[in-house]
Design an enzyme around this catalytic site. Sequence first.
Site, PDB file in Angstrom:
ATOM      1  CG  ASP A  48      -1.857   1.143   1.292  1.00  0.00           C
ATOM      2  OD1 ASP A  48      -1.399   2.270   1.559  1.00  0.00           O
ATOM      3  OD2 ASP A  48      -3.053   0.942   1.056  1.00  0.00           O
ATOM      4  CB  CYS A 102       1.766   0.809   4.362  1.00  0.00           C
ATOM      5  SG  CYS A 102       2.922  -0.334   5.086  1.00  0.00           S
ATOM      6  CB  CYS A 107       4.481  -0.319   2.186  1.00  0.00           C
ATOM      7  SG  CYS A 107       3.237  -1.506   2.725  1.00  0.00           S
ATOM      8  NE  ARG A 140      -2.237   0.891   5.015  1.00  0.00           N
ATOM      9  CZ  ARG A 140      -1.643   1.650   5.927  1.00  0.00           C
ATOM     10  NH1 ARG A 140      -1.366   1.139   7.115  1.00  0.00           N
ATOM     11  NH2 ARG A 140      -1.327   2.907   5.660  1.00  0.00           N
TER      12      ARG A 140
END
Length: 241
Positions: free
Chosen positions: A126, A129, A132, A156
């Site tokens: 994502d 994030c 991430c 998300r």
Amino acid sequence: MKLTRALSLIFALVVAPLANAATATSPDTAAIKQKLTEMLDVEVISMQDSPIEGLYQAMTNRGVLYISRDGSKLFHGSLYDLDKGMKNLTEAALAGPRLEMMKPLEDHMLVYKAKNEKHVVTVFTDVSCGYCRKLHSQMADYNKLGITVRYLAFPRAGVPSANADEMQAIWCAKDPLKAMTDAKAGSKVAAATCDAKIAEQYALGTTFGVNGTPAIVLEDGNMIPGYQPPADLLRTLEARQ
């Protein structure tokens, strides 16, 4: 030891009634599949005997469910083997099917290929994030270690959402790999549309049991939730060879 015995007792109390229920006349699996679909609004992909006698193991688009043979009781959660070092049997059941279920979406993955490829992992990601972004900032390090990283989208906020639209803009950009790097560095990507199958990618992650990003699917189909530094991920991959 006391904790283990307590957990075993609790699990026995939960499962015993289900096993006893299986002694009654059992409907066929087709009837149970229909019941699950109608009551829970899930798609039953497959159904087979579970590691516990008296229970079916159903693979659904929302993960694994355990159902008594008479179709009257349901258990949702991870099943562990105490005699095999707390092996997660639910995760093991998902591993093989995951590899097959990813194949139709391989053409829609964003692939950061290692020059000297030794391993391939698939990451549900994502753009918003934090971990991430950390993983992506180390992409060169993963690639140097021979790890090819393939991305699948897991917005998300769900689909539809502004989050999903942002993911679509990346997948539909003229240079999706650069767009992903720009987005994870905080830059805004111009809106774009195409057949990116973001909804299908998100649905696949849900089926796999993804509930946070990043989620890393290894070569054997097992999934690691959360960020793994490059060296740690390499050790995990090599340990499974």
